[in-house]
Design a protein around this motif. Structure first.
Motif, PDB file in Angstrom:
ATOM      1  N   THR A 175       3.554  -1.719  -2.337  1.00 36.60           N
ATOM      2  CA  THR A 175       3.931  -2.423  -1.110  1.00 36.60           C
ATOM      3  C   THR A 175       2.709  -3.067  -0.477  1.00 36.60           C
ATOM      4  N   GLY A 176       2.518  -4.358  -0.761  1.00 36.01           N
ATOM      5  CA  GLY A 176       1.353  -5.053  -0.230  1.00 36.01           C
ATOM      6  C   GLY A 176       1.369  -5.181   1.278  1.00 36.01           C
ATOM      7  N   ALA A 177       2.545  -5.417   1.866  1.00 34.09           N
ATOM      8  CA  ALA A 177       2.617  -5.569   3.323  1.00 34.09           C
ATOM      9  C   ALA A 177       2.192  -4.289   4.023  1.00 34.09           C
ATOM     10  N   ALA A 178       2.598  -3.144   3.508  1.00 34.50           N
ATOM     11  CA  ALA A 178       2.185  -1.875   4.107  1.00 34.50           C
ATOM     12  C   ALA A 178       0.679  -1.674   3.964  1.00 34.50           C
ATOM     13  N   ALA A 179       0.111  -2.086   2.839  1.00 33.93           N
ATOM     14  CA  ALA A 179      -1.334  -1.995   2.660  1.00 33.93           C
ATOM     15  C   ALA A 179      -2.064  -2.853   3.680  1.00 33.93           C
ATOM     16  N   VAL A 180      -1.537  -4.050   3.932  1.00 30.81           N
ATOM     17  CA  VAL A 180      -2.132  -4.930   4.941  1.00 30.81           C
ATOM     18  C   VAL A 180      -2.043  -4.290   6.325  1.00 30.81           C
ATOM     19  N   ARG A 181      -0.872  -3.773   6.676  1.00 34.59           N
ATOM     20  CA  ARG A 181      -0.672  -3.168   7.995  1.00 34.59           C
ATOM     21  C   ARG A 181      -1.578  -1.947   8.174  1.00 34.59           C
ATOM     22  N   LEU A 182      -1.655  -1.061   7.171  1.00 34.03           N
ATOM     23  CA  LEU A 182      -2.476   0.132   7.295  1.00 34.03           C
ATOM     24  C   LEU A 182      -3.956  -0.222   7.363  1.00 34.03           C
ATOM     25  N   THR A 183      -4.374  -1.217   6.599  1.00 29.04           N
ATOM     26  CA  THR A 183      -5.758  -1.681   6.668  1.00 29.04           C
ATOM     27  C   THR A 183      -6.099  -2.134   8.081  1.00 29.04           C
TER      28      THR A 183
END
Length: 223
Positions: A175-183
């Motif tokens: 899940t790239g979007a979750a990786a972006v949000r968590l970053t």
């Protein structure tokens, strides 16, 4: 008349294993009014419909089996890689959220995004990778839930899984979007192993997050 669907796996490991399947369809092949049903029938966590009429750029719409998304990570990384493989590398990929800057290096395709473009995720930090592995998808019956634990906090390495029933996704492999949000929330670059073994990388520069990963081609299908 059958519609051709190219299939790639996004965020593979260095040996081309794992990764999240993505369906790629030429936009002209499916009417806009029919795309949500098409994506639901195809059954991938996301399907993109792409228009690549101009050199160096392309535009795309993104659908899960249940909803259209303004931005998502694995579709934009995977589509950008596929476009280069088709002889149409892009500097800019436009999705409903915004035009995205794209770059390529030897192994990874990178997308530059902002955390506010992503869906709202409920993050569940747990003690260790074993607790991540033990998470039960049936415990999450609404929303978008990201269960994660540090495996090497000093170096930004973590293990994760994601459950998104509202998107029609019991469990998402990567899940790239979750990786972006968590970053964005942690304010640091991350090296993520998600699902069965998919690999995602992020870097952060102010309000901007760059998301990168490897992609591999699978066999095309007709629907």
């Amino acid at each position: 008349m059958a519609t051709d669907v190219s299939v790639v796996r996004v965020f593979t490991d260095a040996e081309g294993r794992f990764g999240n399947p993505l369906g790629i369809v030429t936009a002209d092949d499916v009417d806009e009014a029919d795309r949500q049903q098409f994506a639901a029938e195809l059954g991938f966590s996301e399907t993109v419909f792409v228009d690549r009429s101009e050199s160096g750029t392309a535009s795309a719409s993104i659908y899960t089996p249940a909803v259209e998304l303004p931005f998502a990570g694995h579709p934009t990384v995977g589509l950008s890689w596929w476009l280069r493989e088709q002889g149409h590398p892009v500097d800019v990929l436009t999705v409903p959220a915004a035009p995205l800057d794209i770059r390529y290096d030897e192994d990874h395709t990178w997308v530059r995004a902002r955390a506010e473009w992503t869906p709202h995720f409920t993050f569940h930090q747990v003690r260790d990778a074993a607790e991540v592995a033990a998470a039960d998808p049936s415990a999450y019956d609404s929303g978008h839930h990201y269960v994660w634990a540090w495996t090497d906090e000093e170096h930004g390495a973590l293990r994760s899984r994601m459950f998104a029933p509202m998107m029609g996704i019991v469990e998402d492999e990567a899940t790239g979007a979750a990786a972006v949000r968590l970053t964005g929330e942690l304010g640091r670059s991350l090296n993520i192993v998600q699902g069965a073994g998919s690999r995602l990388r992020t870097t952060i520069d102010g309000d901007w997050v760059e998301l990168g990963g490897r992609t591999a081609a699978d066999a095309s299908i007709s629907v």
